[in-house]
Write an enzyme that holds these catalytic residues in place. Structure first.
Site: not given
Ligand code: DQA
Length: 147
Positions: A26, A77, A83, A90, A103, A105, A114
């Site tokens: 990140y 996000n 996941h 819903d 996301h 990442s 993920r």
């Molecule tokens: C995330 C990716 C998710 O897998 C992770 O649990 C996060 C951040 C991302 O912004 O890359 O908390 O959503």
């Protein structure tokens, strides 16, 4: 004609902790800095953004319930909820607003768990692996959707 430009930017669990999360994934981006960047992208596009973040799934769901009449689109996000949190899926369906999943990442290149997203099929687009810049992509996509 009514201007449709109100975008709700929703962050889920642990995203308030950006800056303390693995830097290799990140970087050093903080949630405050991310908000500033998204504000800038929105300004450039003539969109109005409002931010919401929580670590409580029920609050995230209830916030989605409350968007009716207050927002025109969503950037979402959900963090790890992405996941497995079917209740969020819903609630997003109930909100029935154009949504882009973002996301920071590259979720498709990390652990297998993920790669699953329970919200993706409800979204007009999904952006990942572009860091904060991904939010610009998401907002541009929503701008198209709203005009
Ligand atoms: C995330 C990716 C998710 O897998 C992770 O649990 C996060 C951040 C991302 O912004 O890359 O908390 O959503």
């Amino acid at each position: 004609m009514n201007v449709r430009n109100r975008v709700e930017v929703m962050h889920g669990v642990n995203l308030d902790q950006l800056g303390r999360r693995p830097a290799a994934v990140y970087g050093d981006l903080t949630y405050a800095r991310l908000q500033q960047q998204v504000e800038g992208y929105a300004r450039d596009l003539g969109l109005q953004v409002r931010f919401f973040q929580t670590n409580a799934e029920s609050e995230f769901v209830e916030h989605l319930h409350r968007l009716d009449g207050l927002s025109d689109a969503i950037v979402m996000n959900p963090g790890a909820w992405t996941h497995y949190a079917w209740a969020i899926r819903d609630a997003l369906e109930i909100a029935a607003l154009p949504t882009v999943e973002v996301h920071l990442s590259a979720v498709d290149q990390r652990e297998a768990w993920r790669r699953v997203s329970v919200v993706r099929d409800l979204c007009v687009a999904s952006v990942s692996g572009q860091g904060a810049e991904g939010y610009r992509v998401a907002l541009s996509r929503l701008k198209e959707e709203l005009t």
